[in-house]
Enzyme design. Structure first.
Site: not given
Ligand code: GLC
Length: 536
Positions: A216, A275
Site C-alpha cells: 500500500d 501501489e
Molecule cells: C491506498 C489504499 C486505499 C487507502 C490508502 C491509505 O491507496 O488503496 O484504500 O485508503 O492507501 O491506506
C-alpha cells in the site's frame, strides 16, 4: 506450514509464477459473508474458492483483514499480525491459504507500511511519552509553527483532504503527520523499530504460506528530513509529478523497497506489487527490478477515457518503464479506490459494452492483470445515500465516495443481500436492480459478462498466441486500434494474438485471422462500436 514443506524442485519451477498471472482483488468486506454480520470475511472467501477457480484466476490479493478500528476499512492497521474478529481468526486464514493452494490459487495480502492506526499500541505509547522520546520517534511528531506552535509544521495536505497534521491534546502540543486520515499516523521509516517490526510482520505471514504482498502507498513511506512545504497544486494533480510534492516518491523510498525485497528473497517464489501513483517513467522504473519491487501497478489505463488514440498512448507509456527494468507490466482497470469502469465509460448499456471491450484489451496485453471483484459481473458504481457512506476520503468532484465501488458482490437470488450474507443489513446497501447481475444469473448465460471473462481467462491461460512480452501496432481506421503480441529477443514462443478495439461510432472490418473471442457479436462480419475482438 506451507512454504517449508515445498520441495526445492517445485520452488524453482514455481518461482516466477506471477510474470503473466491474473490476480483477482478480493475486497474482503464485500466479497462473501459467512457469519451473517453483513460484512465479508475470510471464511466467506474460502467458501467461494470454487467460483474463483472456475473463473480462472491464478492468485488473489486480499485487502486488509487485520485488527482495525476500520476508519479506512482496514487500511488503518492496529495489529499487523492478527485477524480482526469481524473477518475471522488465524485458523480461518490458515485454512484459506491451504485450500486456495489446493485449488492452484496463490494468496497475496496487503502490507500497509506508510501508516498505522491511531489505535496501534505504538501510537498510544507515543501520545503518553515526551516530545523527543523513542516512542514519538516511531512517528513524525514535530513542534508547530507560530509563536505558540499553533500552526502545523508545514503546509502538507492529506490525500483525503484537509491538512496532513493533527495537534495532540497533550501539554507539549506537538503535531503528528498523517498523509491520510488523522486516525492513520505516518510511520517514521528512519526509526529502526519500524523496520524490524515490518520484517517480523512479513515473516509472520510468509511463514504461514502467503505468496506475496500488495504494498500500500509504495511511493510513500520516505519523507525528506527537512519536511519542506509542498506545491499545493500537486494535491489535485494525480501522481503529483508536475509539481513539487515532497510527500511522495522521495529517494529514500528505494532503500525501504530494497529491504522488503531482501526479506522476500529469503522466501523463493514470493513477490510484491507496489501501489505506485506516479506517472513519470524514469521515476516509476526506479521502483522496479532485482532489488526493488517485482511489479508496480500502472494506473494509466484507469485514467484514460474510452478513446483508441488515448489508450494506445497510455499502453505504450505503460510498457516503457517495466520493459526497461525487465519486469512485466501490471494492468488494472479498477480497484476499491476507483470508480467502476462501467460507470467511468458511460454507465448503462454503453458503459457495460465498453468495459467488456476493455477487459479484452487488458487481458490481451503482455504482463500481469489485476481484476477487481465484481468487474467480471459488469457491476457499476452505486449511488449511495450519504448516510450509508463510511469512506473517510472527501467525495470526488462528482460527489461520489470510494464506497460507490465497494458494494458487496451479488451471488444469487432475486433480492438483496443476493447470497452475499444472511442479513439484508449489509455494511453497504445492495441495489435491488442487481438481481440481473448475480453470479447465478450470469453463470450459464453465454452472453453474460461473467462468461466473457471466463472465456478470456481460459484463452489467456491456454492459448499459445498469448506469449511475447512486447506488442506491435497495426495501422487502423480512425477511432480504432489493433496490436499484436510479439516476442522480444529472449522470449519463448511466437506470440501472435491480435487485439482490435473499436471506440468509433461505426463498425469496422477485422484483420484476417481466426476469431478467438469478441466482446460483442460481430455484425455482418464487422466489429461494432464499443467492442473488442481477439484473433489468432
Ligand atoms: C491506498 C489504499 C486505499 C487507502 C490508502 C491509505 O491507496 O488503496 O484504500 O485508503 O492507501 O491506506
Amino acid at each position: 506450514m506451507g512454504r517449508g514443506a515445498r520441495s526445492l524442485e517445485s520452488a524453482a519451477t514455481e518461482e516466477s509464477w506471477w510474470r503473466s498471472a491474473t490476480f483477482y482483488q478480493v475486497y474482503v468486506p464485500s466479497f462473501a459473508d459467512s457469519d451473517g454480520d453483513g460484512v465479508g470475511d475470510l471464511e466467506g472467501v474460502r467458501s467461494r474458492l470454487g467460483y474463483l477457480e472456475l473463473l480462472g484466476v491464478d492468485a488473489l490479493w486480499l485487502t486488509p483483514f487485520y485488527p482495525s478500528p476500520m476508519v479506512d476499512n482496514g487500511y488503518d492497521v492496529a495489529n499487523p499480525r492478527g485477524v480482526d474478529p469481524r473477518f475471522g481468526d488465524l485458523d480461518a486464514f490458515d485454512a484459506l491459504v491451504t485450500e486456495a493452494h489446493a485449488h492452484g490459487i496463490k494468496i497475496t495480502i496487503d502490507l500497509v507500511p506508510n501508516h498505522v492506526s491511531y489505535r496501534h499500541p505504538w501510537f498510544t505509547e507515543a501520545l503518553g511519552a515526551a516530545a523527543g522520546s523513542q516512542e514519538r520517534d516511531r512517528f513524525l511528531f514535530r513542534d508547530g509553527k507560530g509563536e505558540h506552535g499553533e500552526e502545523p509544521p508545514n503546509n502538507w495536505v492529506s490525500a483525503f483532504g484537509g491538512q496532513a497534521w493533527t495537534q495532540v491534546d497533550e501539554p507539549d502540543g506537538q503535531w503528528y503527520l498523517h498523509l491520510f486520515a488523522p486516525e492513520q499516523p505516518d510511520l517514521n521509516w528512519e526509526n529502526t523499530d519500524v523496520r524490524q517490526d515490518f520484517e517480523r510482520t512479513m515473516r509472520f505471514w510468509l511463514d504461514r504460506g502467503v505468496d506475496g504482498f500488495r504494498i500500500d502507498v509504495a511511493h510513500g513511506m520516505a519523507k525528506p528530513a527537512e519536511l519542506p512545504d509542498m506545491d499545493l497544486r500537486a494535491a489535485t494533480s494525480i501522481g503529483g509529478d508536475e509539481y513539487f510534492d515532497p510527500r511522495f516518491n522521495n529517494d529514500g523510498v528505494h532503500r525501504i523497497h530494497e529491504f522488503f525485497r531482501s526479506v522476500l528473497d529469503a522466501y523463493p517464489g514470493t513477490m510484491a506489487t507496489g501501489e505506485l501513483w506516479t506517472f513519470d517513467d524514469e521515476r516509476f522504473g526506479r521502483y522496479l527490478g532485482p532489488d526493488q519491487l517485482h511489479l508496480g501497478f500502472n494506473f494509466r489505463l484507469v485514467l484514460t477515457h474510452f478513446d483508441a488514440d488515448a489508450l494506445h498512448t497510455a499502453i505504450d507509456q505503460s510498457l516503457a518503464a517495466p520493459l526497461r527494468a525487465g519486469v512485466p507490466a501490471t494492468w488494472a482497470l479498477g480497484n476499491h479506490d476507483i470508480w467502476r469502469q462501467v460507470s467511468r465509460y458511460g454507465d448503462g448499456e454503453v458503459g457495460v459494452r465498453r468495459a467488456r471491450s476493455m477487459a479484452l484489451v487488458e487481458l490481451a496485453l503482455p504482463g500481469v492483470a489485476y481484476l477487481y471483484n465484481g468487474e467480471e459481473l459488469g457491476l457499476p458504481n452505486v449511488d449511495l445515500p450519504p448516510e450509508a457512506v463510511t469512506d473517510p476520503s472527501m467525495p470526488d468532484s462528482r460527489g461520489q465516495s470510494r464506497d460507490a465501488a465497494r458494494v458487496p458482490i451479488p451471488w444469487q437470488d432475486n433480492t438483496p443481500p443476493f447470497g452475499f450474507s444472511t442479513t439484508a443489513d449489509t455494511w453497504l446497501p445492495m441495489p435491488a436492480e442487481w438481481a440481473a447481475l448475480t453470479v447465478e444469473s450470469q453463470l450459464e448465460d453465454p452472453s453474460s459478462t461473467l462468461s466473457l471473462y471466463r472465456a478470456a481467462l481460459e484463452l489467456r491461460r491456454e492459448h499459445s498466441a498469448f506469449s511475447g512480452s512486447e506488442i506491435d501496432w497495426y495501422g487502423s481506421p480512425a477511432g480504432c486500434f489493433a496490436f499484436r503480441r510479439a516476442p522480444s529477443e529472449d522470449d519463448e514462443g511466437a506470440g501472435g494474438l491480435v487485439c482490435v478495439l473499436n471506440t468509433s461510432a461505426s463498425p469496422v472490418d477485422l484483420p484476417p485471422g481466426e476469431l478467438l473471442l469478441s466482446s460483442a457479436d460481430l455484425v455482418d462480419g464487422q466489429l461494432p462500436p464499443d467492442a473488442a475482438a481477439w484473433l489468432a
